[in-house]
Design an enzyme around this catalytic site. Structure first.
Site, PDB file in Angstrom:
ATOM      1  N   ARG A  72      31.420  34.123  49.473  1.00  0.00           N
ATOM      2  CA  ARG A  72      31.967  34.631  50.727  1.00  0.00           C
ATOM      3  C   ARG A  72      30.990  34.354  51.862  1.00  0.00           C
ATOM      4  O   ARG A  72      29.782  34.361  51.675  1.00  0.00           O
ATOM      5  CB  ARG A  72      32.223  36.134  50.640  1.00  0.00           C
ATOM      6  CG  ARG A  72      33.454  36.500  49.821  1.00  0.00           C
ATOM      7  CD  ARG A  72      33.700  37.987  49.791  1.00  0.00           C
ATOM      8  NE  ARG A  72      32.698  38.677  49.015  1.00  0.00           N
ATOM      9  CZ  ARG A  72      31.640  39.288  49.496  1.00  0.00           C
ATOM     10  NH1 ARG A  72      31.430  39.333  50.809  1.00  0.00           N
ATOM     11  NH2 ARG A  72      30.766  39.876  48.709  1.00  0.00           N
ATOM     12  N   TYR A 200      37.067  29.218  48.565  1.00  0.00           N
ATOM     13  CA  TYR A 200      36.408  30.203  47.687  1.00  0.00           C
ATOM     14  C   TYR A 200      37.225  31.500  47.580  1.00  0.00           C
ATOM     15  O   TYR A 200      37.724  32.012  48.593  1.00  0.00           O
ATOM     16  CB  TYR A 200      34.989  30.528  48.218  1.00  0.00           C
ATOM     17  CG  TYR A 200      34.397  31.665  47.418  1.00  0.00           C
ATOM     18  CD1 TYR A 200      33.982  31.451  46.106  1.00  0.00           C
ATOM     19  CD2 TYR A 200      34.358  32.966  47.920  1.00  0.00           C
ATOM     20  CE1 TYR A 200      33.519  32.493  45.328  1.00  0.00           C
ATOM     21  CE2 TYR A 200      33.896  34.023  47.153  1.00  0.00           C
ATOM     22  CZ  TYR A 200      33.477  33.775  45.860  1.00  0.00           C
ATOM     23  OH  TYR A 200      33.035  34.811  45.082  1.00  0.00           O
ATOM     24  N   GLY A 201      37.285  32.049  46.383  1.00  0.00           N
ATOM     25  CA  GLY A 201      38.095  33.235  46.083  1.00  0.00           C
ATOM     26  C   GLY A 201      38.167  34.273  47.182  1.00  0.00           C
ATOM     27  O   GLY A 201      39.231  34.535  47.743  1.00  0.00           O
ATOM     28  N   LYS A 209      40.155  40.471  49.022  1.00  0.00           N
ATOM     29  CA  LYS A 209      39.286  41.164  49.991  1.00  0.00           C
ATOM     30  C   LYS A 209      39.971  41.328  51.351  1.00  0.00           C
ATOM     31  O   LYS A 209      39.861  42.368  51.989  1.00  0.00           O
ATOM     32  CB  LYS A 209      37.973  40.398  50.160  1.00  0.00           C
ATOM     33  CG  LYS A 209      37.240  40.135  48.864  1.00  0.00           C
ATOM     34  CD  LYS A 209      36.898  41.408  48.136  1.00  0.00           C
ATOM     35  CE  LYS A 209      35.991  41.121  46.943  1.00  0.00           C
ATOM     36  NZ  LYS A 209      35.673  42.338  46.202  1.00  0.00           N
ATOM     37  N   HIS A 229      36.415  49.463  47.295  1.00  0.00           N
ATOM     38  CA  HIS A 229      35.831  48.400  46.465  1.00  0.00           C
ATOM     39  C   HIS A 229      35.339  49.047  45.165  1.00  0.00           C
ATOM     40  O   HIS A 229      34.134  49.203  44.953  1.00  0.00           O
ATOM     41  CB  HIS A 229      34.670  47.764  47.251  1.00  0.00           C
ATOM     42  CG  HIS A 229      34.132  46.507  46.645  1.00  0.00           C
ATOM     43  ND1 HIS A 229      32.834  46.097  46.852  1.00  0.00           N
ATOM     44  CD2 HIS A 229      34.712  45.558  45.858  1.00  0.00           C
ATOM     45  CE1 HIS A 229      32.637  44.947  46.218  1.00  0.00           C
ATOM     46  NE2 HIS A 229      33.747  44.599  45.610  1.00  0.00           N
ATOM     47  N   SER A 251      29.041  43.730  45.247  1.00  0.00           N
ATOM     48  CA  SER A 251      29.449  42.562  44.474  1.00  0.00           C
ATOM     49  C   SER A 251      28.345  42.138  43.510  1.00  0.00           C
ATOM     50  O   SER A 251      27.162  42.174  43.861  1.00  0.00           O
ATOM     51  CB  SER A 251      29.733  41.408  45.429  1.00  0.00           C
ATOM     52  OG  SER A 251      30.571  41.851  46.465  1.00  0.00           O
ATOM     53  N   CYS A 253      27.197  43.500  40.782  1.00  0.00           N
ATOM     54  CA  CYS A 253      26.308  44.566  40.276  1.00  0.00           C
ATOM     55  C   CYS A 253      26.882  45.201  39.015  1.00  0.00           C
ATOM     56  O   CYS A 253      26.568  46.333  38.678  1.00  0.00           O
ATOM     57  CB  CYS A 253      26.088  45.637  41.338  1.00  0.00           C
ATOM     58  SG  CYS A 253      24.957  45.132  42.627  1.00  0.00           S
ATOM     59  N   LYS A 255      30.366  45.677  38.035  1.00  0.00           N
ATOM     60  CA  LYS A 255      31.613  46.443  38.020  1.00  0.00           C
ATOM     61  C   LYS A 255      32.487  46.015  36.842  1.00  0.00           C
ATOM     62  O   LYS A 255      33.054  46.837  36.148  1.00  0.00           O
ATOM     63  CB  LYS A 255      32.385  46.266  39.336  1.00  0.00           C
ATOM     64  CG  LYS A 255      31.761  47.026  40.488  1.00  0.00           C
ATOM     65  CD  LYS A 255      32.753  47.512  41.533  1.00  0.00           C
ATOM     66  CE  LYS A 255      33.566  46.415  42.144  1.00  0.00           C
ATOM     67  NZ  LYS A 255      32.707  45.455  42.884  1.00  0.00           N
ATOM     68  N   ASP A 278      37.701  45.840  40.380  1.00  0.00           N
ATOM     69  CA  ASP A 278      37.169  45.493  41.708  1.00  0.00           C
ATOM     70  C   ASP A 278      37.710  46.348  42.855  1.00  0.00           C
ATOM     71  O   ASP A 278      36.968  46.656  43.773  1.00  0.00           O
ATOM     72  CB  ASP A 278      37.467  44.015  41.991  1.00  0.00           C
ATOM     73  CG  ASP A 278      36.646  43.460  43.157  1.00  0.00           C
ATOM     74  OD1 ASP A 278      35.441  43.778  43.238  1.00  0.00           O
ATOM     75  OD2 ASP A 278      37.199  42.724  43.984  1.00  0.00           O
ATOM     76  N   ARG A 369      32.640  31.704  38.574  1.00  0.00           N
ATOM     77  CA  ARG A 369      33.637  32.756  38.319  1.00  0.00           C
ATOM     78  C   ARG A 369      34.627  32.376  37.229  1.00  0.00           C
ATOM     79  O   ARG A 369      34.825  31.201  36.927  1.00  0.00           O
ATOM     80  CB  ARG A 369      34.433  32.999  39.623  1.00  0.00           C
ATOM     81  CG  ARG A 369      33.591  33.462  40.802  1.00  0.00           C
ATOM     82  CD  ARG A 369      33.378  34.937  40.744  1.00  0.00           C
ATOM     83  NE  ARG A 369      32.534  35.449  41.808  1.00  0.00           N
ATOM     84  CZ  ARG A 369      32.638  36.686  42.293  1.00  0.00           C
ATOM     85  NH1 ARG A 369      33.549  37.514  41.837  1.00  0.00           N
ATOM     86  NH2 ARG A 369      31.805  37.109  43.226  1.00  0.00           N
ATOM     87  N   ARG A 400      21.991  48.454  43.603  1.00  0.00           N
ATOM     88  CA  ARG A 400      20.982  47.797  42.777  1.00  0.00           C
ATOM     89  C   ARG A 400      19.653  48.041  43.465  1.00  0.00           C
ATOM     90  O   ARG A 400      19.369  47.465  44.506  1.00  0.00           O
ATOM     91  CB  ARG A 400      21.325  46.304  42.736  1.00  0.00           C
ATOM     92  CG  ARG A 400      20.349  45.410  41.997  1.00  0.00           C
ATOM     93  CD  ARG A 400      20.754  43.952  42.216  1.00  0.00           C
ATOM     94  NE  ARG A 400      21.916  43.591  41.427  1.00  0.00           N
ATOM     95  CZ  ARG A 400      21.865  43.110  40.185  1.00  0.00           C
ATOM     96  NH1 ARG A 400      20.695  42.903  39.609  1.00  0.00           N
ATOM     97  NH2 ARG A 400      22.962  42.791  39.551  1.00  0.00           N
ATOM     98  N   ASN A 496      25.444  52.653  29.373  1.00  0.00           N
ATOM     99  CA  ASN A 496      25.779  53.428  30.581  1.00  0.00           C
ATOM    100  C   ASN A 496      26.781  54.538  30.265  1.00  0.00           C
ATOM    101  O   ASN A 496      26.906  55.508  31.020  1.00  0.00           O
ATOM    102  CB  ASN A 496      26.323  52.510  31.680  1.00  0.00           C
ATOM    103  CG  ASN A 496      25.224  51.599  32.220  1.00  0.00           C
ATOM    104  OD1 ASN A 496      24.037  51.926  32.124  1.00  0.00           O
ATOM    105  ND2 ASN A 496      25.600  50.469  32.781  1.00  0.00           N
TER     106      ASN A 496
END
Ligand code: OXD
Ligand code: MN
Length: 587
Positions: A72, A200-201, A209, A229, A251, A253, A255, A278, A369, A400, A496
């Site tokens: 992005r 790009y996505g 997004k 998000h 993003s 991290c 998810k 997401d 991706r 993070r 976790n």
């Protein structure tokens, strides 16, 4: 011109775009399997898709993007509104007139020699009143194929649009892919997106997004809900009780990992159910609880780091019917990325299609991706198709951070929880262009995605505290603490769940002795988190669960400076929280 839909507004808009962009052909997508297969064949013939090993990875393809178009581009992303103040210092602003003028000039004739695809899509289950539709017009077959995986795309979505009327308009062209002629423009007052110059996505799959977060957050504020998000995960205990948790992390991290984690060996009888990885659209229910739907139908996940130990569920879903972007390929035609196996296989082709040698940098792009249907995930639950969504027990924020933020804390109340979300900071990752590893504020993990002034967004969040009586409890986690030598203090991934168990225990409220109140929130007592079977470094739990007062005083100052950017829009409740924490840290 041909009439393709009963929705006059849609037909008129498509006709206008045809006039502006001058495509050779126009194709209205029905979302069928045969349409998808035809597109794939065309891309294989054109070389924009490469078929992977059909024995080990049936119907899996690789797409290599332009090397300057791999993430992005936040500096080229704008929100265009009447008043600049509405977008806040967290967004790039342009006037509606200038925004349109800039991109329309680039769209002029840009589809000559290309096919224009009209892609109706629905964000959320087709039959959910919480879902919203959009139509993306694009000249990229790759985008169409990805949209079919990521959304409910085609005939059913068009039917819904024809029945309900309203839809978000998204115009996309890859243009000439030059970063100098790339813009991702949003016009929330007009429910319009115009994106040019990127495939790009996050820039090109406009449902994700651009629609579900930037325009979604704008709509959500107007209509009294939240577009976030966040992943959505169901945690089932051995007694069969399921608690749904929504968690926001910046993003790249983890998810996707958390959304489909496998409980550790020691946690027999625990199950994880994936609703989304997401985005969450969260609505208050009549019972005063919050209910979440996942507006997406697939995962557009980061490949590097996805391995047998980190995310076995993801790995298993990626060996058929998957589109890979910018990963490496082995001699046998199988996809490969860093973190998949060690050592790296010999004789690979890297993400740019060049021979890969040890020492020549990563074989897969760090933001490479996979795009895959959620239904391929073993932990995916049919509850994700539930029209009213799943009720949330807890909301978790995280970032993070090597230092400072403890493994987990619970906010004191809703207002403090909103403060904890608003003050999230995190190290930047490869999901956006720019320097990696720099700590920046990323409130609610929405810094790149909130379509309006953050201060007004926080006020919107705060307003829920007065209105609803059964709100989820709010927590903050940090899986990424490191010791002085840079080693991670917490194992993360499936483990976790140990932290999530404490989160759920706190929400149930049965055990009054599993937490200590501190200035920054409730922290687990040192033995409240089950660490049986873990080989933690000596003193790790102590370090993970302590509040370093001096470091936090410094943090309070940094948050105060950050909040100051929002001037008169800043909700005073959040500044009040800051004052309280500062006072308690002095004491
Ligand atoms: C994503 C992102 O692609 O957050 O999900 O960048
Ligand atoms: Mn994301």
């Amino acid at each position: 011109m041909m009439i393709n839909t009963k929705n006059r507004e849609l037909q008129t808009w498509v006709d206008q775009v045809v006039k502006l962009t001058k495509p050779d052909k126009v194709h209205w997508c029905d979302g069928s399997q045969s349409e998808f297969e035809t597109l794939v064949q065309e891309m294989l013939a054109a070389g924009t898709l490469i078929e992977l090993n059909e024995k080990t990875h049936p119907r899996c393809y690789l797409h290599r993007s332009n090397p300057t178009d791999v993430a992005r581009t936040e500096h080229l992303t704008f929100i265009c509104t009447k008043n600049q103040e509405d977008v806040g210092p967290n967004n790039n602003w342009m006037s509606i007139e200038e925004g349109n003028k800039k991109v329309d000039a680039l769209f002029e004739g840009c589809m000559r020699g290309r096919t224009m695809y009209v892609v109706p899509y629905c964000m959320g289950p087709i039959d959910s009143p919480l879902s919203r539709c959009g139509v993306e017009i694009t000249d990229s077959a790759y985008v169409v194929a990805n949209m079919r995986i990521m959304t409910r795309m085609g005939r059913q979505a068009l039917d819904r649009i024809e029945k309900n009327g309203s839809f978000v308009r998204g115009l996309h062209s890859t243009g000439d892919l030059s970063p100098d002629r790339r813009f991702i423009m949003h016009f929330p007052e007009d429910l319009m997106i115009k994106s040019i110059g990127s495939g790009y996505g996050g820039n090109a799959l406009l449902g994700k997004k651009c629609h579900a977060l930037r325009l979604g957050s704008w709509q959500a504020r107007k209509e009294g809900w939240l577009a976030e998000h966040m992943l959505i995960v169901g945690v089932e205990n051995p007694q069969g009780e399921v608690h749904y948790i929504a968690a926001a992390f910046p993003s790249a991290c983890g998810k996707t990992n958390l959304a489909m984690m496998i409980p550790p060996e020691s946690h027999k009888g625990w199950k994880i159910w994936t609703v989304g990885d997401d985005i969450a659209w969260i609505h208050p229910g009549e019972d005063g609880r919050l209910y979440a739907i996942n507006p997406e139908a697939g995962f557009f996940g980061v490949a590097p780091g996805t391995g047998k130990n980190t995310n076995p569920n993801a790995l298993a879903m990626l060996n058929h019917d998957t589109i890979f972007t910018n990963v490496a390929v082995t001699k046998d035609g199988t996809p490969w990325w860093e973190g998949l196996s060690k050592p790296a296989p010999e004789g690979m082709t890297d993400w740019q299609g060049k021979p890969h040698h040890a020492g020549s940098g990563p074989a897969a792009h760090p933001n490479s991706r996979f795009t895959v249907s959620a239904k391929q995930c073993a932990s995916y639950t049919t509850k994700a198709e539930e029209p009213k969504g799943v009720p949330l027990t807890a909301i978790v924020f995280g970032g993070r951070r090597r230092e400072l933020a403890p493994l987990v804390f619970q906010s004191l109340d809703w207002k403090h929880g909103v403060f904890a979300g608003a003050s999230v900071a995190s190290e930047t990752t490869a999901a956006a262009t720019g320097k990696v590893g720099v700590v920046r504020r990323d409130p609610m993990a929405m810094q790149p995605f909130c379509g309006y002034n953050f201060a007004d967004y926080w006020s919107h969040w705060l307003s829920f505290g007065d209105k609803y009586k059964n709100l989820p409890k709010i927590f903050h986690v940090n899986w990424f603490r490191q010791d002085k030598d840079g080693a991670f203090l917490w194992p993360g991934f499936g483990d976790n769940l140990r932290v999530i168990r404490w989160v759920i225990d706190r929400c149930k409220g049965d055990d009054k002795n599993n937490a200590t109140r501190t200035a920054i929130g409730y922290l687990p007592t040192e033995d409240a988190i089950d660490t049986k079977g873990l080989s933690l470094a000596p003193g790790a739990m102590h370090e993970l669960l302590q509040v370093d007062k001096d470091a936090w005083k410094h943090e309070v100052g940094a948050i105060r400076d950050y909040f100051a950017h929002y001037g008169s829009h800043m909700p005073k409740e959040l500044v009040g929280e800051l004052d309280r924490i500062e006072r308690e840290l002095q004491g």
